[in-house]
Motif scaffolding. Sequence first.
Motif, short mmCIF file in Angstrom:
data_model
loop_
_atom_site.label_atom_id
_atom_site.label_comp_id
_atom_site.label_asym_id
_atom_site.label_seq_id
_atom_site.Cartn_x
_atom_site.Cartn_y
_atom_site.Cartn_z
N THR A 12 4.66 -2.61 8.21
CA THR A 12 6.06 -2.30 7.95
C THR A 12 6.13 -1.17 6.95
O THR A 12 5.50 -1.23 5.89
CB THR A 12 6.81 -3.53 7.39
OG1 THR A 12 6.73 -4.60 8.34
CG2 THR A 12 8.27 -3.19 7.12
N ALA A 13 6.86 -0.11 7.28
CA ALA A 13 6.99 1.05 6.40
C ALA A 13 8.34 1.01 5.69
O ALA A 13 9.37 0.78 6.33
CB ALA A 13 6.85 2.35 7.19
N PHE A 38 0.85 -1.19 0.00
CA PHE A 38 0.00 0.00 0.00
C PHE A 38 0.88 1.24 0.00
O PHE A 38 1.74 1.40 0.87
CB PHE A 38 -0.90 -0.03 1.24
CG PHE A 38 -1.82 1.15 1.39
CD1 PHE A 38 -2.32 1.83 0.29
CD2 PHE A 38 -2.23 1.57 2.66
CE1 PHE A 38 -3.17 2.90 0.44
CE2 PHE A 38 -3.09 2.65 2.82
CZ PHE A 38 -3.57 3.31 1.71
N ALA A 39 0.68 2.10 -0.97
CA ALA A 39 1.40 3.37 -1.05
C ALA A 39 0.43 4.50 -0.72
O ALA A 39 -0.35 4.92 -1.59
CB ALA A 39 2.00 3.57 -2.45
N PRO A 81 -0.31 -4.90 5.51
CA PRO A 81 0.40 -4.62 4.27
C PRO A 81 1.74 -3.94 4.52
O PRO A 81 1.98 -3.35 5.58
CB PRO A 81 -0.56 -3.67 3.53
CG PRO A 81 -1.89 -3.93 4.13
CD PRO A 81 -1.63 -4.26 5.56
N THR A 82 2.60 -4.02 3.53
CA THR A 82 3.83 -3.24 3.53
C THR A 82 3.49 -1.86 2.99
O THR A 82 2.91 -1.74 1.91
CB THR A 82 4.90 -3.90 2.65
OG1 THR A 82 5.17 -5.20 3.16
CG2 THR A 82 6.17 -3.08 2.65
N TYR A 83 3.83 -0.81 3.73
CA TYR A 83 3.54 0.56 3.33
C TYR A 83 4.78 1.16 2.69
O TYR A 83 5.84 1.20 3.31
CB TYR A 83 3.11 1.40 4.54
CG TYR A 83 1.82 0.93 5.17
CD1 TYR A 83 0.63 1.63 4.95
CD2 TYR A 83 1.77 -0.19 5.99
CE1 TYR A 83 -0.57 1.21 5.53
CE2 TYR A 83 0.58 -0.62 6.57
CZ TYR A 83 -0.58 0.08 6.33
OH TYR A 83 -1.76 -0.33 6.90
N VAL A 84 4.66 1.60 1.44
CA VAL A 84 5.81 2.09 0.69
C VAL A 84 5.65 3.58 0.43
O VAL A 84 4.61 4.03 -0.05
CB VAL A 84 5.97 1.32 -0.63
CG1 VAL A 84 7.15 1.88 -1.43
CG2 VAL A 84 6.18 -0.17 -0.37
#
Length: 370
Positions: free
Chosen positions: A348-349, A286-287, A313-316
Amino acid sequence: MAERITTADFMFVSHFDFDHVSGIPSLTASVDIERFIIPMVPVPERLFILGGGISDGTLDGGPADTAFYDGFIIDPSAALAALGSNNATPAEVQVIPPAQATPTSGGAEPPELLSPRKIPAAALNAALTVRFESQRVLCEVGGDIVWEWFPYVAMQATGAIPEFTKALIRRKLIRAESEMHDSRRISHLVRRKREELARAYDDAVKAAGASFTRNLTSLMIYSGPVVGTAHRAYRTRNSYVERAEIGAWNPRPGWLGLGDADLRANKRVDEVNAAFESRKPYVGTFAPSHHGSAKDWDETLMTGFDPTAAHSPTYVFGAAGAYRSPRDKAVLHPDGDVLLAINEAGGTAVTVGMSEASRWTESLSVFVQP
């Protein structure tokens, strides 16, 4: 991207800020892009974005030749079409108009996962075909839809654009709003009246006050399995220059990016959550909007993802390490409170900067059962 492929069926352009589009000519010099998909951005808003870039100095540090960006502001479809197929064949340009999402009651159902015993029977060399619709792009195998790209442009409202138009008239750059549809007048303003556009922008920002926002229109995009299909995914590659794998054994394969959408109002946050509600359970990356700006963040954006997943989700965030607002150097993107909220939710960012070592590359094998 240019190091890995030489042809792309399509490319999404989220919005028209200089730092998001100035590299497109360089990219198309190495990659043949057959179609560009862009949000519908009215002429006053395009001039407003240009005036803001000139006023803030954010057009500095880019390519020395700004001819592409000027042409892009004047007529984005024509500027992008000229870049297609390494300037040999015009690219197609598809424009996505704003839509209004209708909130639904209740959360979306988690997607079904394929069992390991079903995966060995998968057709690993299945032929993929791409089909373009007015509101999405589909990937098919033998007539079955297995993947989609769903773009969405939210309905926006702000006081800045009317004030900007008034400022243009007051400064005698146009005589009436109708001149915004005169291509020769628009070209003259972009190429000959740049400082005046910046002053009109400053006038509008001051007059709009609390309702001011730069990013009025931004294309958001979901890329992932079609709702209702069963799937299973595995990460397949991790080189020494890429980040350590996150959720490697059963990541959700979908990707959701919000571009630079203005989400400062609760109504807009609700609209975005409603637009992607059925697709969120498939999302593993997820951005969030605007590089993690606190003004465009709301903790409800973290809701709706599959509650059975092992991790959030992994946050980018693509933010050059720690992007600072040009108007307020103390404002960091991503904001510390945003990172803290993600951490508290078990997410996780990942912040991607300019260095190769910070690069975030996703490579997955996805098995989909239509």
